[in-house]
Design a protein around this motif. Structure first.
Motif, mmCIF file in Angstrom:
data_model
loop_
_atom_site.group_PDB
_atom_site.id
_atom_site.type_symbol
_atom_site.label_atom_id
_atom_site.label_comp_id
_atom_site.label_asym_id
_atom_site.label_seq_id
_atom_site.Cartn_x
_atom_site.Cartn_y
_atom_site.Cartn_z
ATOM 1 N N LEU A 1 -3.936 69.815 43.299
ATOM 2 C CA LEU A 1 -4.041 68.370 43.512
ATOM 3 C C LEU A 1 -3.896 67.618 42.197
ATOM 4 O O LEU A 1 -3.386 66.492 42.157
ATOM 5 N N ALA A 2 -4.337 68.242 41.100
ATOM 6 C CA ALA A 2 -4.255 67.586 39.797
ATOM 7 C C ALA A 2 -2.811 67.281 39.412
ATOM 8 O O ALA A 2 -2.552 66.319 38.674
ATOM 9 N N TYR A 3 -1.866 68.079 39.913
ATOM 10 C CA TYR A 3 -0.470 67.879 39.545
ATOM 11 C C TYR A 3 0.110 66.590 40.113
ATOM 12 O O TYR A 3 1.177 66.135 39.672
ATOM 13 N N LEU A 4 -0.574 65.982 41.064
ATOM 14 C CA LEU A 4 -0.089 64.706 41.588
ATOM 15 C C LEU A 4 -0.005 63.640 40.510
ATOM 16 O O LEU A 4 0.748 62.675 40.643
ATOM 17 N N VAL A 5 -0.778 63.801 39.433
ATOM 18 C CA VAL A 5 -0.735 62.810 38.360
ATOM 19 C C VAL A 5 0.659 62.741 37.735
ATOM 20 O O VAL A 5 1.038 61.716 37.156
ATOM 21 N N THR A 6 1.444 63.802 37.880
ATOM 22 C CA THR A 6 2.795 63.792 37.312
ATOM 23 C C THR A 6 3.735 62.894 38.099
ATOM 24 O O THR A 6 4.874 62.675 37.668
ATOM 25 N N THR A 7 3.296 62.386 39.230
ATOM 26 C CA THR A 7 4.100 61.432 40.000
ATOM 27 C C THR A 7 3.640 60.000 39.743
ATOM 28 O O THR A 7 4.077 59.086 40.448
ATOM 29 N N THR A 8 2.772 59.799 38.758
ATOM 30 C CA THR A 8 2.223 58.482 38.459
ATOM 31 C C THR A 8 2.708 57.999 37.097
ATOM 32 O O THR A 8 3.581 58.602 36.474
ATOM 33 N N ASP A 9 2.061 56.956 36.600
ATOM 34 C CA ASP A 9 2.410 56.386 35.305
ATOM 35 C C ASP A 9 1.784 57.121 34.128
ATOM 36 O O ASP A 9 2.103 56.821 32.975
ATOM 37 N N LEU A 10 0.898 58.086 34.376
ATOM 38 C CA LEU A 10 0.085 58.670 33.311
ATOM 39 C C LEU A 10 0.563 60.017 32.801
ATOM 40 O O LEU A 10 0.086 60.486 31.764
ATOM 41 N N ALA A 11 1.472 60.665 33.504
ATOM 42 C CA ALA A 11 1.873 62.020 33.109
ATOM 43 C C ALA A 11 3.227 62.345 33.713
ATOM 44 O O ALA A 11 3.710 61.678 34.634
ATOM 45 N N MET A 12 3.822 63.397 33.178
ATOM 46 C CA MET A 12 5.076 63.912 33.716
ATOM 47 C C MET A 12 4.985 65.429 33.838
ATOM 48 O O MET A 12 4.136 66.062 33.224
ATOM 49 N N HIS A 13 5.886 65.971 34.613
ATOM 50 C CA HIS A 13 6.048 67.410 34.738
ATOM 51 C C HIS A 13 7.414 67.754 34.181
ATOM 52 O O HIS A 13 8.365 66.989 34.344
ATOM 53 N N ALA A 14 7.515 68.881 33.522
ATOM 54 C CA ALA A 14 8.806 69.302 32.996
ATOM 55 C C ALA A 14 9.819 69.407 34.132
ATOM 56 O O ALA A 14 9.467 69.803 35.244
ATOM 57 N N PRO A 15 11.078 69.044 33.887
ATOM 58 C CA PRO A 15 12.099 69.201 34.931
ATOM 59 C C PRO A 15 12.064 70.606 35.501
ATOM 60 O O PRO A 15 12.133 71.585 34.759
ATOM 61 N N SER A 16 11.921 70.706 36.801
ATOM 62 C CA SER A 16 11.720 72.028 37.412
ATOM 63 C C SER A 16 12.623 72.247 38.611
ATOM 64 O O SER A 16 12.281 72.952 39.541
ATOM 65 N N GLY A 17 13.775 71.621 38.595
ATOM 66 C CA GLY A 17 14.707 71.832 39.680
ATOM 67 C C GLY A 17 14.450 70.882 40.831
ATOM 68 O O GLY A 17 13.470 70.137 40.850
ATOM 69 N N PRO A 18 15.348 70.899 41.812
ATOM 70 C CA PRO A 18 15.224 69.977 42.945
ATOM 71 C C PRO A 18 14.064 70.353 43.860
ATOM 72 O O PRO A 18 13.526 71.453 43.800
ATOM 73 N N GLN A 19 13.688 69.403 44.684
ATOM 74 C CA GLN A 19 12.708 69.612 45.754
ATOM 75 C C GLN A 19 11.290 69.854 45.250
ATOM 76 O O GLN A 19 10.502 70.535 45.894
ATOM 77 N N THR A 20 10.931 69.297 44.112
ATOM 78 C CA THR A 20 9.600 69.485 43.546
ATOM 79 C C THR A 20 8.941 68.127 43.319
ATOM 80 O O THR A 20 9.512 67.074 43.612
ATOM 81 N N LEU A 21 7.739 68.160 42.743
ATOM 82 C CA LEU A 21 7.065 66.916 42.395
ATOM 83 C C LEU A 21 7.869 66.124 41.368
ATOM 84 O O LEU A 21 7.721 64.899 41.285
ATOM 85 N N TYR A 22 8.708 66.794 40.593
ATOM 86 C CA TYR A 22 9.529 66.078 39.612
ATOM 87 C C TYR A 22 10.429 65.058 40.299
ATOM 88 O O TYR A 22 10.637 63.951 39.792
ATOM 89 N N ASP A 23 10.972 65.407 41.444
ATOM 90 C CA ASP A 23 11.807 64.470 42.194
ATOM 91 C C ASP A 23 11.011 63.224 42.575
ATOM 92 O O ASP A 23 11.522 62.100 42.533
ATOM 93 N N ILE A 24 9.763 63.432 42.961
ATOM 94 C CA ILE A 24 8.911 62.299 43.314
ATOM 95 C C ILE A 24 8.652 61.450 42.075
ATOM 96 O O ILE A 24 8.677 60.216 42.121
ATOM 97 N N ALA A 25 8.438 62.115 40.936
ATOM 98 C CA ALA A 25 8.116 61.413 39.702
ATOM 99 C C ALA A 25 9.233 60.471 39.275
ATOM 100 O O ALA A 25 8.984 59.350 38.815
ATOM 101 N N VAL A 26 10.475 60.914 39.409
ATOM 102 C CA VAL A 26 11.594 60.111 38.919
ATOM 103 C C VAL A 26 12.189 59.222 40.006
ATOM 104 O O VAL A 26 13.137 58.476 39.752
ATOM 105 N N GLY A 27 11.640 59.307 41.220
ATOM 106 C CA GLY A 27 12.069 58.397 42.273
ATOM 107 C C GLY A 27 13.225 58.878 43.112
ATOM 108 O O GLY A 27 13.881 58.075 43.789
ATOM 109 N N THR A 28 13.505 60.191 43.096
ATOM 110 C CA THR A 28 14.581 60.731 43.927
ATOM 111 C C THR A 28 14.010 61.484 45.121
ATOM 112 O O THR A 28 14.614 62.431 45.614
ATOM 113 N N ILE A 29 12.860 61.078 45.561
ATOM 114 C CA ILE A 29 12.181 61.699 46.684
ATOM 115 C C ILE A 29 13.012 61.568 47.959
ATOM 116 O O ILE A 29 13.658 60.538 48.186
#
Length: 514
Positions: free
Chosen positions: A61-89
């Protein structure tokens, strides 16, 4: 409650026997424990309720912060929380699908004992009533998460057949149901437990969850009263050491209201995976400079060291250049660093120069950090105090109790930030409260929900910046990867219904603009 973990394996097997997990109906997973072998004894009820605990959120659940203004997740391929973070959900996103599946599995597992415990003809009536109340609490939790992510969702309280195609229920009606359920069971659940039962749902957990779902849905009077009821139980208090609250010594302390528990040999939390490369972590959560800027200074800011005099919660939550790490080394992520934490130096290193510190009890877990069994706190007393204060602020009830609730959190030993002084306006207190939640509850999975209900999603489109450091010319530079993040206010406050669900259930529909 460690015993519950041991029973999960058997109970989950019984609950899913005869069907493959991948074949379960994703909207409302069907299949129940066979009535031919179950619902005869108290132990049957215990096994079934224990299985319903298994789908609770954990450190993921803590990883949800990477979809907010406070943190990011390293690019990890399609279909991940990274897509949500950058707005390509989009509806095919695997991360969204997995959350959806797990919560519906939780609903099914909770519905099973709720609808069958009364069939047990002999046994301790009080125990059976308590177990049924626990299952109703868990169902309320899963529905809280479902409505928070997706809005309107099917309201299902009975076992469905695999061919059933259910429609979504208006979110308001589902929230009414959640609150009614929590009201109905609060008196049945005990105020506390002892021994192996510690960790089960309590009266305080029911009341605190009621406060949360009410606050998330703008029902401020309900949230105020529910939070006050938790406070009036007089069994909860703030743990004196903020950092160690999230270590082993803080487990089952008076601040913890409800958590996901772990046990050696059965389940692990792997907190280190989201932390510093030099500690064996993978930088799964990259805090941003925007998180640093949420913190106040106790005195004047030092232009040469912006971490000096800062709210100590930043240092408890984050590794920053110059910070001492638990292995005795000095954290150095600057581009000139020769350590494994050098910014962008490997797939495991931070991309922005900060790493998460929270929850890493190195003295105990250092030798095998990937197999930590520190429990993940889902609801704690500091959150209740801040929910109470927020509800009062939104109701414009700006009395002493608002300041008291906020200041209890701010002035905790080991934090000791200056108390908020009286005389603030509603808008001033609102901003103070929101900032306090951001700092106090960092990396606990709540920031996304706060941003959504405060309608501040556009904050995510600000530049994703990292550490400040001196370059080779001696000039101060702020690390910037020039990453563009997008947010659509007409779409992104809700997640899309998973595409596979839409394809198998013609009645489920889709959220707007997906």
């Amino acid at each position: 409650m460690k015993k519950i973990v041991i029973l999960f394996i058997l109970a989950s097997f019984l609950g899913l026997s005869g069907c493959d997990l991948n074949d379960e109906l994703n909207t409302v997973p069907t299949g129940a424990v066979s009535e031919l072998i179950f619902w005869q004894t108290e132990n049957d009820a215990l096994l079934a309720v224990n299985a319903a605990y298994r789908e609770l959120d954990g450190p993921g659940l803590a990883y949800l912060v990477t979809t907010t203004d406070l943190a990011m997740h390293a690019p990890s391929g399609p279909q991940t929380l990274y897509d949500i973070a950058v707005g390509t959900i989009d509806p095919t996103n695997y991360a969204i699908r997995d959350y959806w599946r797990r919560y519906w599995i939780g609903v099914r597992k909770a519905n099973d004992p709720i609808n069958n415990i009364d069939k047990i003809e002999s046994g301790d009536a009080d125990l059976l009533a308590r177990l049924k109340a626990e299952a109703r609490f868990l169902r309320a939790y899963y529905y809280t998460m479902l409505t928070t992510f997706w809005g309107d969702v099917p309201l299902v309280t009975e076992t469905l057949e695999i061919q059933d195609q259910v429609s979504r229920t208006n979110k308001t009606e589902v929230v009414d149901f959640i609150i009614d359920e929590l009201d109905a069971i609060a008196g049945t659940l005990p105020v506390s437990y002892e021994g192996d039962n510690v960790g089960r749902a309590t009266r305080g957990a029911a009341l605190a969850l009621k406060a949360r779902v009410a606050l998330y849905n703008g029902r401020y009077a309900v949230a105020r009263d529910a939070a006050k009821a938790v406070m009036d139980l007089n069994v909860y208090d703030l743990y004196p050491d903020y950092e160690r609250l999230f270590w082993y010594e803080g487990q089952s302390s008076s601040e913890v209201i409800f958590d996901h528990q772990y046990a050696v040999g059965y389940s692990y939390t792997n907190y280190i995976s989201r932390s510093a490369s030099s500690l064996g972590g993978g930088s799964g959560i990259d805090p941003l400079r925007s998180f640093l800027l949420k913190h106040e200074y106790k005195g004047a800011e030092d232009p040469e060291n912006e971490y000096t005099g800062l709210d100590p919660r930043f240092g408890y939550n984050v590794f920053y250049p110059g910070a001492e790490m638990p292995n005795g080394e000095i954290y150095d992520s600057r581009p000139s660093s020769t350590t494994d934490d050098k910014i962008g130096s490997s797939e495991f290193a931070t991309n922005y120069g900060f790493n998460v510190r929270k929850g890493i009890d190195w003295d105990i877990d250092g030798a095998n950090a990937e197999q930590s069994t520190i429990n993940f706190i889902l609801i704690r007393y500091a959150d209740v105090l801040l929910m109470f204060a927020e509800a009062k602020i939104e109701l414009n009830e700006l009395d002493e109790s608002v300041y008291s609730a906020i200041n209890q959190v701010r002035t905790r030993p080991t934090v000791e930030m200056p108390a908020i002084t009286p005389g603030k306006s509603q808008n001033e207190l609102r901003e103070i409260l929101r900032n306090e939640r951001t700092v106090e509850l960092a990396f606990e999975g709540l920031r996304l929900f706060d941003m959504n209900r405060w309608q501040i999603g556009d904050a995510k489109t600000e530049p994703a910046l990292g550490i400040r450091y001196r370059n080779e010319a001696g000039e101060w530079v702020i690390h910037n990867r020039n990453l563009l993040r997008n947010f659509r206010a007409d779409r992104d406050y809700l997640w899309p219904i998973p595409q596979e669900e839409v394809e198998v259930n013609s009645n489920i529909g889709q959220n707007p603009n997906y």
